[in-house]
Every structure is written in C-alpha cells, then in structure tokens.
Motif scaffolding. Structure first.
Motif, mmCIF file in Angstrom:
data_model
loop_
_atom_site.group_PDB
_atom_site.id
_atom_site.type_symbol
_atom_site.label_atom_id
_atom_site.label_comp_id
_atom_site.label_asym_id
_atom_site.label_seq_id
_atom_site.Cartn_x
_atom_site.Cartn_y
_atom_site.Cartn_z
ATOM 1 N N GLU A 1 -1.981 -16.644 7.964
ATOM 2 C CA GLU A 1 -0.537 -16.420 7.966
ATOM 3 C C GLU A 1 0.182 -17.053 9.147
ATOM 4 O O GLU A 1 1.412 -17.037 9.210
ATOM 5 N N GLY A 2 -0.581 -17.579 10.105
ATOM 6 C CA GLY A 2 0.036 -18.190 11.270
ATOM 7 C C GLY A 2 0.127 -17.244 12.450
ATOM 8 O O GLY A 2 -0.005 -16.026 12.305
ATOM 9 N N LYS A 3 0.383 -17.810 13.626
ATOM 10 C CA LYS A 3 0.409 -17.007 14.858
ATOM 11 C C LYS A 3 1.544 -15.976 14.861
ATOM 12 O O LYS A 3 1.464 -14.959 15.558
ATOM 13 N N ASP A 4 2.591 -16.241 14.102
ATOM 14 C CA ASP A 4 3.707 -15.293 14.085
ATOM 15 C C ASP A 4 3.328 -13.963 13.443
ATOM 16 O O ASP A 4 4.066 -12.985 13.565
ATOM 17 N N SER A 5 2.179 -13.920 12.760
ATOM 18 C CA SER A 5 1.738 -12.651 12.177
ATOM 19 C C SER A 5 1.465 -11.607 13.249
ATOM 20 O O SER A 5 1.496 -10.412 12.978
ATOM 21 N N VAL A 6 1.229 -12.069 14.499
ATOM 22 C CA VAL A 6 1.043 -11.142 15.624
ATOM 23 C C VAL A 6 2.344 -10.394 15.893
ATOM 24 O O VAL A 6 2.333 -9.252 16.360
ATOM 25 N N ARG A 7 3.467 -11.011 15.561
ATOM 26 C CA ARG A 7 4.791 -10.404 15.805
ATOM 27 C C ARG A 7 5.316 -9.668 14.576
ATOM 28 O O ARG A 7 6.468 -9.259 14.537
ATOM 29 N N GLN A 8 4.473 -9.470 13.607
ATOM 30 C CA GLN A 8 4.914 -8.847 12.349
ATOM 31 C C GLN A 8 4.675 -7.338 12.373
ATOM 32 O O GLN A 8 3.680 -6.855 12.905
ATOM 33 N N VAL A 9 5.624 -6.598 11.799
ATOM 34 C CA VAL A 9 5.434 -5.159 11.585
ATOM 35 C C VAL A 9 5.554 -4.886 10.091
ATOM 36 O O VAL A 9 6.252 -5.596 9.365
ATOM 37 N N ASP A 10 4.865 -3.862 9.636
ATOM 38 C CA ASP A 10 4.857 -3.513 8.215
ATOM 39 C C ASP A 10 5.324 -2.074 8.032
ATOM 40 O O ASP A 10 5.150 -1.243 8.939
ATOM 41 N N PRO A 11 5.882 -1.751 6.875
ATOM 42 C CA PRO A 11 6.196 -0.342 6.593
ATOM 43 C C PRO A 11 4.916 0.485 6.613
ATOM 44 O O PRO A 11 3.890 0.065 6.079
ATOM 45 N N ASN A 12 4.987 1.652 7.237
ATOM 46 C CA ASN A 12 3.837 2.553 7.258
ATOM 47 C C ASN A 12 3.918 3.465 6.039
ATOM 48 O O ASN A 12 4.711 4.404 5.995
ATOM 49 N N MET A 13 3.128 3.146 5.024
ATOM 50 C CA MET A 13 3.190 3.877 3.761
ATOM 51 C C MET A 13 2.162 5.012 3.763
ATOM 52 O O MET A 13 1.001 4.807 4.097
ATOM 53 N N VAL A 14 2.634 6.190 3.387
ATOM 54 C CA VAL A 14 1.754 7.365 3.331
ATOM 55 C C VAL A 14 1.940 8.052 1.982
ATOM 56 O O VAL A 14 2.957 7.878 1.305
ATOM 57 N N ILE A 15 0.918 8.807 1.589
ATOM 58 C CA ILE A 15 0.975 9.547 0.325
ATOM 59 C C ILE A 15 1.500 10.955 0.596
ATOM 60 O O ILE A 15 0.962 11.671 1.438
ATOM 61 N N LYS A 16 2.573 11.331 -0.137
ATOM 62 C CA LYS A 16 3.131 12.674 0.003
ATOM 63 C C LYS A 16 3.369 13.267 -1.385
ATOM 64 O O LYS A 16 3.576 12.550 -2.360
ATOM 65 N N LYS A 17 3.300 14.584 -1.443
ATOM 66 C CA LYS A 17 3.547 15.285 -2.704
ATOM 67 C C LYS A 17 5.047 15.265 -3.009
ATOM 68 O O LYS A 17 5.877 15.625 -2.165
ATOM 69 N N LYS A 18 5.397 14.807 -4.209
ATOM 70 C CA LYS A 18 6.791 14.801 -4.623
ATOM 71 C C LYS A 18 6.842 15.198 -6.091
ATOM 72 O O LYS A 18 6.254 14.514 -6.935
ATOM 73 N N ASN A 19 7.509 16.299 -6.367
ATOM 74 C CA ASN A 19 7.560 16.846 -7.735
ATOM 75 C C ASN A 19 6.157 17.073 -8.299
ATOM 76 O O ASN A 19 5.879 16.784 -9.471
ATOM 77 N N GLY A 20 5.263 17.524 -7.413
ATOM 78 C CA GLY A 20 3.907 17.849 -7.850
ATOM 79 C C GLY A 20 2.994 16.646 -7.990
ATOM 80 O O GLY A 20 1.839 16.785 -8.390
ATOM 81 N N LYS A 21 3.507 15.431 -7.662
ATOM 82 C CA LYS A 21 2.703 14.220 -7.804
ATOM 83 C C LYS A 21 2.541 13.532 -6.445
ATOM 84 O O LYS A 21 3.408 13.645 -5.577
ATOM 85 N N ASP A 22 1.424 12.821 -6.300
ATOM 86 C CA ASP A 22 1.217 12.008 -5.104
ATOM 87 C C ASP A 22 2.121 10.788 -5.177
ATOM 88 O O ASP A 22 2.064 10.009 -6.142
#
Length: 859
Positions: free
Chosen positions: A618-639
């Motif tokens: 992905e290139g050296k700029d990938s060191v400067r990249q941030v990503d959304p931190n995705m987590v699993i949570k219960k919503k309406n009884g579903k993951d």
C-alpha cells in the motif's frame, strides 16, 4: 488490518456461522467458496489485462463468445461467464439465490479446458453436493451462503502480495477447523509447525538444485507440499522449476489439495495429482488415453508425508512389489512401514524424505523389526526426531519424524529427543519457533548435544537388536533431586550439589569462593545477601558487559535492514539473514541459550512481517493511515458491527499515546488517581459512621442504610434536616462533605471521558500527520525495541535463575533434623500449656488430658 487480524476475524465469524454443522464438513464449504472467489477474480484480472472494461465484462463475457472461451482455456484453463462471477453474486444483493451458485458450479465443470481436466475436474463436487446442508430450504440456504460470501469478500486476491494473504488465511482456516474437528483432523492437516520443520530439513538438503520434483502420497490439504516448495524456493532463482506430485484417497480432501496448490500461484503444468489409494494404486502414472507417451515412473527429489497411523492394509500378493521386495512386507494391522517403503521407493538416489510415524515403529518386532533391520543395514535411516506427545490434532500418541535417503555417506543414525520442547496451546502441545530451529540446526549439522541428540553407530544399534527406541540412546530425563544425610543431620551444603552448578563456576571463576566457605566435603554460605553478592561479582559484571558488546550495533543494523529498506526488503530472506546473524553472535557466549534469543526475534518478526507486507503493498503512507475501529454489539437482539472510535492501520494508538502524547496520557492518569482518592475518602467517611448514625439513616430513608450515599445523597440530607439541623448537625456535615466529594468525582469522570475522546482524535490527527522521522521512530518502538530489549534481558534472566538455585540450595539444608525436632517439641510444649487453660465437661477434660500425653511425649 494485517493478514493475521483478517484471518482471525474471518475464522471467528465463520465458526459462529457454521452453527451445528461439524467443523470437518463446514471447512469444505468456506474453503470451496474462497477458491471460487480466487478463480473469479483471476479471470477478471486477466480480462482487464486484455483491455476489457467493467461494462464490457458485464455485456460480453459469456460462453457464446467462442474465441473468448478458447483464449480463457489457453490462459487460465477454465471459463466463468459474467453472470457466474463471484463479484456478480455480491452485487446482486437481495436478488442473489442459492440457485445462482448451483448454476455457476455446474457451468464451471462444463467449461473446464480439456488440457486442465486433471487440475479442475470435480474440484467443487464437495461444495456442490453440500449446499443443501447449509439450510432446511432455499431461503435459509441462500441466507447462509450470502453471509458466507460477504464474509470472505474481504480477502484480497489482487496479486499485489503474490497471494500471500490468501495463502495465509487459507492455511489459518484449515488449522482452526482442524483444531475443532477432533479425530477427523488428522485426515487433512499436519500442524503447521511440524510441516515447517520437515520443510526446512528437506530444503537444506536440496540447496543448489535448479529443478525439483516433490511428492506427498497422503497429501491431505496439500500444506506439507506447499511449505516444502516455499522453503526450497528461497534457494532457487525460479519457483516455477518446482513440480508438485500429490495423491490423496478421500475425494473431499483431494479437492483441498488441488485448491491449495492452485491458489498458491503454482502453474497448472506443475501440479500432478491423483485421487486414489496410495498403497494399492502406485505410480508409474499414465493417462489412460495415451499410456505410452504419458508413462512416468515418478522418481523425485523429495518425498514428505504424514500418513494415517497404524491402519489396516492388504499385503497379500505384494511380495514382488518393487516397493517392498528389498525390505519386507508390513503387517496387515499396521501399514506404517508400507507407507515408509512406498515413499523411499520413489526417491532419486540423491533424494531425501521425511515422514511422520507413531513411536512404535522404532521398537515393534515381527515383520516391522525385520524391515527396520534392513533399513539400517542398507543405510537408509538418516535421522529420527522424537516429537512431543499430543502435538497432532485428534490423537495424543507420541510421534516421530524419520528422515531417510537412498544413498548416504554416513553410516550412523542421528537420534534427537525433541519431546521436551513445546508450548501448551489449548488442548494440544505446539512446537515453538526455537524448537523448530534447534531441531533443524541439529539435523543439518548432525550435532551431538547433551540430553538432546546423539549420532549412534550401526554397531551400537546392532548390539541393541535394531531397537531404535529413543531413550536407549538419548537420556533427556531431568536429574532427580537427592538429599545428603550428613547435611540433614549436621547442616552444611554438600560439595557435590554445589558442583551441579559447574557451568556457572566455569564462567564466574571467583564467585564460588565469594559465596561459599568450604569445609571439605561440605560448605556453608558466607554472605547474607546472595543477590547482591552475585551481581557485585567482577566475573558476573564482565559476563554482562561482554554480552552487551556482542550485540553492540545490532539495533542500528535492524533499523537499516527493516526500516530504512522497508520498501525493498525480501521478507523471508531477510528473516533468515537476521536469524543467522543473531545465532552467529553466540559463538563465544556461554550460559545464554541462543535459541531463546532466536525465539524472541522470530515471535516479533512474524508481526513485523505483516506490517512490512502492508507497507510494500500500500505504500509508506499506510503508516499514516487510521481505520474505523469496528466492534460487535447487540442491537435489537442481533450481533451488529458498529464503529467505536479509530485504530491505527499499522501504528497502534496506545504506542503513539505512550511516546508522542505522554503529557496528555499523564494528565488523564492524574485525574483517574484523583477519582480514586476522592472515592476512597468518602467511602472512609461512610465506613466510619457510628452504628447510631447508620440506624438514623435507615429510619430516615426507610431503605438499605448501607446504600444511601450512592443512590441520592441530596434526599438523604433533606430527610435528616426535617428532623432538625441541631440534632443531626454533625451527621449532616459529614454527608455534605461526601456530597461535595461525590460531585467532584462526577465532574472528574466527565472530564476524563472528554479528555479520552479528545486524546483519541488527537492520536488520529497525530498519526495522519506524522513526520518522516516520527514515523520511523514509532516503527522502531514497535518493531525493534521488543527484540533488543528481549535479547538484552537474557543475561539478567540467567543470573536470576542462578541466584534462585543458590538460594534454594542454601534453604534446603538450613534447618537440621535436630533444629526441626527442637521446634516440634517447643510447639508441642506451647500447645500443651494452652490446653491447661481450657475448660469443659468431665468427658472433654478427659479427652484433653489424653491428647496432652501425645504432645508431651508421654505415651
């Protein structure tokens, strides 16, 4: 995310998806869909290379275009129409159905190139017949398949990383399914670590070969073959000069072999596979349509196998089979030597083979004893490696790896007891990188290592009636602890037990006299503080300083190789070079185990390699990249997967905060300390209230008086004021103090939450705007610091272990038998006096009087 994180995520989701379907079955579905995605994207990539645009693919890629189908057959060996592509399934959304999959798989089988039938024919048979098991009806099957294809859609297959990510994930999933498949795991999987060890032994032997043929007659998932090919290719200019031969009995497992080989980028012409019984249907191989031109007796450079252990087979009528005629026939109830002799037969004169076998093949008699004798006399057995128990999925029996050759210069047998080197992982034992390295180094160098390995002469084996049981030749047992009677009775430390620390006395020649006063056959400790005496010793200090000198400049070398050269580094080759550099530095280092240093490096390098792959892709700029931190949570009884902040693509937020944003972290930590102090203060006030005050609170509130502060302190104070300030003034003042502190605590908690949110955004901004020097500094902190700090700490660990042994030796004989006897009598006397103060009924007192006789020694 890197390949390790992606693989773990896919496995976690897939394991939930499979519900009640057995792991052994579900693997065929997910791995089949991964393979179909690979073939689809490979075709799309080829279409783009010949100037097809996305709209062209949608409009013109169908089997009615005979020229396109012909070109695809020539280039790929198969053809997939647009409507059957994996990406088309994904884009169909709610219009997707299980029927789309059935149609696509049927069409694929029909449109295989005649020249590639051996590679692709029937490869999706297990998946095709198993679709109905994914649900009770079309709707539930469609839902299960849709979830599955969307899950694996995240796996990159664009060729930027030579499909390394795909191969890693495929191998990872197979290993995880094996861990959950019980006894059936042995049918398709050899633990990756055992496979790597065997591969390194084979690769070392084949150095210098320009073209190589390798063969696995019980191929399972094909991982053994692939690992050998990968290990061998490090020493070759062209990896396309490796030809892979595989045979597998079970059809679904045979399909795994072919999928795995194809997805590793091996050209179809180099893949030769057979679905059949290895012992009953041996090569020479020929195509029934042209037996003369395709006749191939199959002699290869390397054979590697992990056959089923001690299974039944049919030896009758095979007396003249050239595979067995020189050595003998294995018994009907145990085919282990039948597989071994099959493998050996297909070796070229300068070839090598490694085979996994149950421990019993080393010592069982009868037909097996005769075969073993012939193998030894004909000088075929090169090495025997005893592995830890419980290392293979589905069985806990002890196993070995035997290394054999057709022709050898040596006449001895190298026997290695590697059964003590492993780490516990879940229910199984697992070879660590240092265990693999030590085994392979020992085989390569044919080394004699105390309590680990020994070259055993043919004469000694003959004298033992060709019994190769490892403990006969290598004693790896721990020293049993002994007790010196003189020291037990009179005190002092036996000189012979001090001598057991001889390796330390040789390295620290002045230390023994500084610690012990010798009295002939026994000695006494001279110092009060053993730790201080050891660490102040000149020889110990010299040892530590010389060790540091040994690794002087190592940090700068790692920075240059891994950080300065990150875009060009060849990851596997650099790993080998750094490993050899580390091990070479130990040539003149005593006491410290070089393989511990290697373990520190290898464990960290696996993570580093994942980061380097991302940077190179992905290139050296990938060191400067941030990503959304995705987590699993219960919503309406579903993951449900939701975003919860951000995380670094390569650089962890925590690392940035603990290095570049220390002041912010310290400020938040100070607020947390204040919260703890405030909480402690008001809890102390509450706990110190008198029982009368607590009673008053209970009457005032009409509820649990121990919980009033934490529910509503204002109402508590208001209720008390109704009874009059003068009567409860002191209590009210105390509660007002608590209220003030409680409000301050709430305010601080709010400030902490805001500060943490601000720190999260500040960290994100810091990573996205890193200077070149800060980026390199953070990579050094993440990659290099753990290696340097780990290796530099090894002498301290060795010295600490030595201090502990001296302490234990001193305490062992600190109390003589007489001291212990005296202490017992003193305790009995004190207990007897305490009994004099007891009162009770006549019966009780009679019993106590009798008990006093025992403590007083009056029987």
């Amino acid at each position: 995310m890197n390949k390790q994180q992606l693989a773990a995520k896919i496995w976690e989701s897939a394991n939930k998806m499979r519900s009640k379907i057995e792991a052994n079955e579900y693997k065929d579905y997910i791995l089949g869909f991964i393979f179909y995605k690979y073939l689809s994207e490979k075709e799309e990539k080829w279409l783009h290379e010949i100037d097809y645009q996305d709209e062209d693919i949608k409009q013109y890629v169908n089997e009615e275009d005979g020229d396109l189908v012909h070109n695809a057959h020539t280039k790929l060996g198969y053809f997939i129409s647009y409507e059957d592509l994996f990406s088309t399934w994904i884009n169909m959304g709610s219009d997707f159905s299980v029927d789309n999959v059935r149609t696509a798989l049927s069409s694929f089988s029909r449109l295989i190139s005649p020249s590639h039938k051996k590679v692709f024919e029937g490869i999706f048979a297990t998946l095709e017949t198993g679709l109905s098991k994914l649900g009770d009806n079309t709707k539930s099957q469609t839902k299960a398949i849709s979830d599955l294809i969307h899950l694996i859609n995240d796996i990159p297959m664009d060729g930027k990383q030579d499909y390394d990510v795909l191969g890693f994930i495929y191998e990872y999933l197979i290993s995880q399914f094996a861990a959950n498949a019980g006894k059936k795991a042995g049918e398709f999987y050899t633990p990756h670590e055992v496979s790597l060890m065997m591969s390194e032994i084979v690769a070392n032997h084949l150095k210098g070969h320009n073209e190589i043929k390798i063969y696995d007659p019980t191929s399972g998932s094909g991982s053994l073959l692939i690992n050998i090919g990968c290990a061998v290719s490090k020493y070759m200019d062209k990896k396309d000069n490796i030809r892979y031969y595989a045979q597998e009995l079970k059809a679904n497992t045979y399909n795994l072999t072919r999928m795995n080989l194809v997805m590793r980028g091996i050209i179809p012409d180099n893949i030769v596979t057979r679905n059949g019984d290895t012992l009953e249907e041996d090569w020479p191989y020929f195509d029934e349509t042209d037996p003369v031109a395709t006749y191939d007796p199959l002699y290869v450079d390397a054979v590697v196998s992990n056959p089923p252990y001690s299974q039944n087979w049919e030896p009758s009528g095979k007396e003249n089979d050239p595979r067995y005629s020189r050595y003998g026939l294995a018994p009907k109830s145990k085919a282990d030597y039948a597989f071994l002799l099959h493998d050996l037969y297909h070796l070229k004169p300068d070839g090598i083979m490694t085979i996994v076998l149950p421990h019993g093949v080393l010592f069982r008699g009868g037909e097996e004893g005769e075969i073993r004798k012939n193998l030894i006399e004909q000088n075929n057995i090169d090495a025997i490696i005893g592995l830890p128990a419980n290392i293979f999925f589905g069985t806990g029996i002890p196993t070995i790896v035997m290394v054999l050759r057709q022709k050898r210069e040596n006449t001895d047998v190298l026997i290695i007891d590697a059964s003590k080197g492993f780490t516990k992982e879940g229910k199984n034992n697992k070879l660590r990188p240092c265990d693999i390295k030590k085994i392979t180094d020992t085989v390569k160098g044919r080394l004699d290592i105390d309590k680990y390995s020994r070259k055993v002469s043919k004469e000694e084996i003959r004298a033992n009636d060709y019994n190769l049981n490892i403990p006969r030749y290598v004693d790896s047992s721990e020293e049993t602890e002994s007790w010196d009677i003189y020291s037990i009775m009179f005190g002092g430390i036996p000189e012979n037990e001090i001598k057991q620390l001889d390796k330390f006395w040789k390295e620290f020649p002045t230390l023994k006299e500084e610690l012990f006063q010798s009295n002939g056959s026994h000695a006494s400790i001279k110092v009060e503080n053993i730790k201080k005496a050891v660490e102040d010793n000149n020889d110990v200090r010299k040892f530590v300083n010389e060790y540091k000198t040994t690794f002087a400049g190592f940090r700068d070398e790692l920075k240059e190789k891994l950080i300065d050269n990150v875009s060009q580094i060849q990851i596997m080759m650099e790993e080998d070079r750094i490993s050899e550099d580390i091990l070479g530095r130990f040539n003149n280092v005593k006491l410290v185990d070089k393989y511990e240093a290697y373990e520190i490096f290898k464990t960290n390098y696996d993570s580093i390699a994942g980061d380097i792959e991302l940077i190179q892709a992905e290139g050296k700029d990938s060191v400067r990249q941030v990503d959304p931190n995705m987590v699993i949570k219960k919503k309406n009884g579903k993951d449900t997967e939701v975003q919860e902040g951000w995380k670094g693509h390569i650089i962890p937020f925590e690392l940035v905060q603990n290095t570049l944003l220390k002041d912010d972290v310290t400020e938040i930590e100070n607020m947390r300390i204040q919260i703890q102090e405030i909480s402690s203060k008001y809890e102390t006030i509450i706990s110190e209230l008198s029982e009368d005050d607590k009673e008053i609170l209970g009457d005032a509130l009409g509820e649990n008086k121990d919980e009033f502060v934490f529910k509503n302190i204002k109402n508590t104070i208001k209720s008390l004021k109704m009874y009059g300030d003068s009567e409860y003034g002191t209590l009210i003042d105390s509660l007002k103090d608590v209220e003030k502190m409680n409000n301050e605590e709430k305010s601080l908690k709010s400030d902490v939450k805001k500060s943490e949110e601000q720190l999260q955004l500040k960290t994100k901004d810091t990573i996205e705007n890193l200077t070149e020097s800060d980026a390199e500094y953070l990579l050094e902190c993440k990659w290099i610091n753990p290696i340097i700090e780990g290796i530099e700490s090894l002498p301290e660990s060795i010295i600490s272990q030595f201090e502990k042994k001296v302490e234990e030796l001193t305490k062992k004989y600190q109390d003589t038998f007489e001291d212990i006897e005296r202490e017992i009598k003193k305790t009995e006397s004190e207990l007897s006096k305490m009994m004099d103060e007891l009162t009770g009924s006549d019966v009780d007192m009679a019993a106590i009087a009798e008990l006093k006789k025992f403590f007083g020694g009056d029987f």
